[in-house]
Design a protein around this motif. Structure first.
Motif, PDB file in Angstrom:
ATOM      1  N   ASP A 128      -3.849   2.670  10.172  1.00 54.08           N
ATOM      2  CA  ASP A 128      -4.516   2.973  11.440  1.00 54.08           C
ATOM      3  C   ASP A 128      -5.755   2.109  11.663  1.00 54.08           C
ATOM      4  N   MET A 129      -6.281   1.517  10.578  1.00 50.24           N
ATOM      5  CA  MET A 129      -7.484   0.686  10.680  1.00 50.24           C
ATOM      6  C   MET A 129      -7.194  -0.798  10.484  1.00 50.24           C
ATOM      7  N   ALA A 130      -5.937  -1.164  10.263  1.00 51.37           N
ATOM      8  CA  ALA A 130      -5.587  -2.525   9.851  1.00 51.37           C
ATOM      9  C   ALA A 130      -5.918  -3.590  10.889  1.00 51.37           C
ATOM     10  N   PHE A 131      -6.000  -3.209  12.161  1.00 56.37           N
ATOM     11  CA  PHE A 131      -6.237  -4.183  13.227  1.00 56.37           C
ATOM     12  C   PHE A 131      -7.576  -3.939  13.931  1.00 56.37           C
ATOM     13  N   GLU A 132      -8.380  -3.046  13.352  1.00 54.42           N
ATOM     14  CA  GLU A 132      -9.626  -2.644  13.997  1.00 54.42           C
ATOM     15  C   GLU A 132     -10.726  -3.688  13.853  1.00 54.42           C
ATOM     16  N   GLY A 133     -10.765  -4.376  12.708  1.00 52.07           N
ATOM     17  CA  GLY A 133     -11.797  -5.384  12.517  1.00 52.07           C
ATOM     18  C   GLY A 133     -11.752  -6.456  13.586  1.00 52.07           C
ATOM     19  N   ILE A 178       0.837  -1.203   0.000  1.00 55.55           N
ATOM     20  CA  ILE A 178       0.000   0.000   0.000  1.00 55.55           C
ATOM     21  C   ILE A 178       0.871   1.251   0.000  1.00 55.55           C
ATOM     22  N   GLU A 179       1.922   1.247   0.803  1.00 52.85           N
ATOM     23  CA  GLU A 179       2.853   2.380   0.833  1.00 52.85           C
ATOM     24  C   GLU A 179       3.438   2.643  -0.560  1.00 52.85           C
ATOM     25  N   THR A 180       3.895   1.579  -1.210  1.00 52.77           N
ATOM     26  CA  THR A 180       4.565   1.713  -2.506  1.00 52.77           C
ATOM     27  C   THR A 180       3.603   2.177  -3.595  1.00 52.77           C
ATOM     28  N   LYS A 181       2.405   1.612  -3.607  1.00 58.91           N
ATOM     29  CA  LYS A 181       1.480   1.886  -4.710  1.00 58.91           C
ATOM     30  C   LYS A 181       0.645   3.147  -4.511  1.00 58.91           C
ATOM     31  N   TYR A 182       0.305   3.458  -3.259  1.00 57.16           N
ATOM     32  CA  TYR A 182      -0.683   4.514  -3.036  1.00 57.16           C
ATOM     33  C   TYR A 182      -0.180   5.666  -2.175  1.00 57.16           C
ATOM     34  N   GLY A 183       1.031   5.565  -1.687  1.00 54.47           N
ATOM     35  CA  GLY A 183       1.625   6.682  -0.972  1.00 54.47           C
ATOM     36  C   GLY A 183       1.485   6.590   0.538  1.00 54.47           C
ATOM     37  N   GLU A 184       2.289   7.418   1.202  1.00 56.95           N
ATOM     38  CA  GLU A 184       2.370   7.362   2.658  1.00 56.95           C
ATOM     39  C   GLU A 184       1.068   7.770   3.341  1.00 56.95           C
ATOM     40  N   GLN A 185       0.375   8.772   2.790  1.00 54.43           N
ATOM     41  CA  GLN A 185      -0.852   9.241   3.437  1.00 54.43           C
ATOM     42  C   GLN A 185      -1.921   8.157   3.436  1.00 54.43           C
ATOM     43  N   PHE A 226     -10.731   4.333   1.847  1.00 52.27           N
ATOM     44  CA  PHE A 226     -10.913   3.143   1.010  1.00 52.27           C
ATOM     45  C   PHE A 226     -11.572   3.496  -0.317  1.00 52.27           C
ATOM     46  N   ALA A 227     -12.566   4.350  -0.271  1.00 51.13           N
ATOM     47  CA  ALA A 227     -13.292   4.702  -1.494  1.00 51.13           C
ATOM     48  C   ALA A 227     -12.375   5.354  -2.524  1.00 51.13           C
ATOM     49  N   GLY A 228     -11.295   5.985  -2.072  1.00 52.71           N
ATOM     50  CA  GLY A 228     -10.376   6.631  -2.988  1.00 52.71           C
ATOM     51  C   GLY A 228      -9.377   5.705  -3.652  1.00 52.71           C
ATOM     52  N   LEU A 229      -9.325   4.431  -3.255  1.00 51.91           N
ATOM     53  CA  LEU A 229      -8.404   3.486  -3.878  1.00 51.91           C
ATOM     54  C   LEU A 229      -8.850   3.181  -5.306  1.00 51.91           C
ATOM     55  N   PRO A 230      -7.941   3.208  -6.267  1.00 52.28           N
ATOM     56  CA  PRO A 230      -8.325   2.876  -7.648  1.00 52.28           C
ATOM     57  C   PRO A 230      -8.516   1.371  -7.805  1.00 52.28           C
ATOM     58  N   HIS A 231      -9.583   0.966  -8.470  1.00 52.84           N
ATOM     59  CA  HIS A 231      -9.852  -0.448  -8.742  1.00 52.84           C
ATOM     60  C   HIS A 231      -9.995  -0.627 -10.246  1.00 52.84           C
ATOM     61  N   MET A 232      -9.074  -1.373 -10.818  1.00 54.76           N
ATOM     62  CA  MET A 232      -9.052  -1.595 -12.253  1.00 54.76           C
ATOM     63  C   MET A 232      -9.765  -2.902 -12.595  1.00 54.76           C
ATOM     64  N   PRO A 233     -10.324  -2.997 -13.818  1.00 53.90           N
ATOM     65  CA  PRO A 233     -10.916  -4.266 -14.248  1.00 53.90           C
ATOM     66  C   PRO A 233      -9.849  -5.352 -14.390  1.00 53.90           C
TER      67      PRO A 233
END
Length: 430
Positions: free
Chosen positions: A103-108, A89-96, A396-403
C-alpha cells in the motif's frame, strides 16, 4: 555522523548546477528542540519538513553540507517500490506485511511530486523510466513484474516486446523493456536543497559542518557536537551510510556500498534524440545494473556497478566508460566532463531499516539502492509515528534485519563473491 566527513559536495554535475551554493553556520553553544534530526539528506530533510508542517520545533545537524551524501549524487531516477519487490516480501514475511508495504510502495514517488508542486522546487523533474531486459529470462521477469505491480494497484505500465523498446532507447543490448509512465527523473541535489529551503521557511534550523560526536540517551536526549550540544525530546538518526560510530548496534546489519557515475559533455540535439528519443530514465535488469538518463542540457549521466565497502575506485571514468560505450557505441570517445562516486547503505534483506531505540531515538536507513523514493516515504512515516499514527511505521519496524554473514570483517568479500555469482548468471541468461 563522524568527524571524518568531507566538508564540501562531490565535484559532480549536480554540484556544478546546484540552485544554491550558500552555506549554513555550524552549531555553537546550546540549543533545544522538540526533534533533532541527524543528517540533511533526503531522509532527514523529508522528516524535518513533515514535522515542521505539523508544528514541531525541529533542528537538523549535518556533518557536511545539505545533500552531501547519496541524496545529492545519485542517478536521479524516480523508481517505485523497494529493492526487494512485493513477491519476495509476500513469500518471506506473509500476506499481511506484504499488503501493508504494498500500500506504500508507490507513495514516495507521489510525495516527491507533491513537494515539487507545493514548494515550487526547480529540480528538472521529467516523467518516465524504463526497465531494460538484457536476455529472455529478464524479459519474462519484467512481464511478471508488471502483473505483480498491477495486482497492487499500479497500472501505468507498458511492455515493449522485441525491438519496440527502440522507441525509447537506441541500443542493441536489450530484448525488450517495461516502461513505468509514473516514474521519472530529476536533479536530486536541487530537490533536497529545495526541501531544505522550504523547511527553513517554516522556522526550521539546519546547522552544517556540525558532526555528531556523541549521543547520550535520556529524556531529553543530548547530542554533542564539536562546539555545542542539542537537547531534544526526540531524535531522528538519518545519516544512512555516513553514520558510523554513534549507534554501533545497527552497523553490523548494514553495509556501505559505492556506485560510480560519469557525465558526458553536452550532446547535440540530434545525438540526444537518437540515444533516448523521449528522454526516459533507464536501468537494466542485471544484478549489478547500469542506469542512465539525459540532463536538461543533453548530457548523458551514466552509472553502474557496486563497490562493496564504499571505497572509491582509482579511475571512475575507466570503470564506467566501457559500460556506456557498450550500450551506445555511437558515443564512443565522447568527452567525459564529470566523474564521481556515491555511497549508499545496503541491508541483507534489501529492505529499509526503520525502528526506535529507548522510545525516543528513531532511525531510518538502508534503502539498498532505492533511496530517492523510499527516503521520502520514510520521512512521512517518521512524522506520523511521532504525532500519534504508528501502524505504517511499525510495518517496517517489524521487519527482521539480520547481520551480514561474516560480520564487519568478512561482509565485503562474501558479498563480492555473491555478486560475482549473480553477474555470471546475468551473462549466461540463467
Amino acid at each position: 555522523m563522524n568527524a571524518t566527513s568531507f566538508s564540501q559536495h562531490a565535484a559532480s554535475w549536480y554540484a556544478a548546477t546546484a540552485n544554491s551554493a550558500s552555506e549554513r553556520q555550524a552549531l555553537q553553544g546550546e540549543a533545544h528542540c522538540d526533534v533533532c534530526v541527524v543528517g540533511a539528506g533526503f531522509t532527514g530533510i523529508s522528516a524535518a519538513l513533515h514535522l515542521a508542517e505539523k508544528g514541531l520545533k525541529v533542528i537538523v545537524l549535518e556533518a557536511s553540507r545539505v545533500g552531501f551524501g547519496a541524496s545529492g549524487r545519485n542517478g536521479g531516477q524516480i523508481v517505485n517500490s523497494y529493492s526487494r519487490d512485493m513477491d519476495v516480501i509476500e513469500t518471506k514475511y506473509g500476506e499481511q506485511t506484504a499488503r501493508a508495504l504494498g500500500d506504500m510502495a508507490f507513495e514516495g514517488n507521489r510525495i516527491i511530486r507533491e513537494r515539487v508542486d507545493t514548494y515550487n522546487i526547480d529540480c528538472d523533474l521529467r516523467d518516465g523510466n524504463l526497465f531494460a531486459a538484457c536476455n529472455d529470462k529478464q524479459l519474462r521477469g519484467l512481464r511478471e513484474h508488471k502483473a505483480l505491480w498491477e495486482r497492487y494497484g499500479h497500472d501505468r505500465l507498458e511492455m515493449l516486446e522485441g525491438n519496440t523498446y527502440r522507441r525509447e532507447v537506441s541500443s542493441d543490448r536489450y530484448v525488450g523493456a517495461l516502461v513505468d509512465h509514473s516514474g521519472g527523473h530529476l536533479h536530486p541535489l536541487n530537490l533536497v536543497l529545495g526541501q531544505a529551503a522550504a523547511f527553513e521557511s517554516m522556522g526550521g534550523v539546519i546547522y552544517e559542518q556540525t558532526p555528531l560526536v556523541k549521543l547520550e540517551h535520556g529524556s531529553p536526549v543530548t547530542l554533542r557536537t564539536p562546539e555545542g550540544e542539542v537537547n531534544a525530546e526526540r531524535v531522528v538518526m538519518a545519516g544512512n551510510a555516513y553514520l558510523s560510530g554513534v549507534l554501533p548496534e545497527l552497523e553490523g546489519k548494514s553495509m556501505p556500498c559505492g556506485t560510480q557515475v560519469i557525465t558526458t559533455e553536452p550532446l547535440d540535439e540530434a545525438q540526444a534524440k537518437e540515444v533516448l528519443p523521449n528522454g526516459m530514465a533507464v536501468e537494466d535488469c542485471n544484478y549489478l545494473l547500469d542506469y542512465y538518463r539525459l540532463t536538461r542540457d543533453n548530457r548523458l549521466i551514466y552509472g553502474g556497478g557496486v563497490n562493496y565497502g564504499g571505497e572509491d575506485p582509482a579511475d571512475i571514468e575507466a570503470l564506467i566508460r566501457p559500460k556506456l560505450e557498450k550500450t551506445f557505441p555511437q558515443l564512443k570517445g565522447v568527452k567525459i566532463d564529470y566523474a564521481w562516486s556515491g555511497t549508499f547503505l545496503m541491508t541483507l534483506n534489501r529492505l529499509p531499516q526503520l525502528g526506535v531505540l529507548n522510545d525516543n531515538v528513531y532511525f531510518a536507513q538502508g534503502y539498498s539502492g532505492h533511496g530517492v523514493t523510499c527516503t521520502h516515504l520514510a520521512g512521512r512515516l517518521i512524522a506520523e509515528v511521532m504525532t500519534g499514527r504508528d501502524e505504517r511505521y511499525d510495518a517496517f519496524a517489524g521487519l527482521p534485519h539480520m547481520p551480514f554473514p561474516g560480520g564487519r570483517l568478512l561482509r565485503v568479500p562474501l558479498s563480492a563473491v555473491g555478486a560475482w555469482y549473480y553477474q555470471t548468471r546475468d551473462r549466461l541468461g540463467i
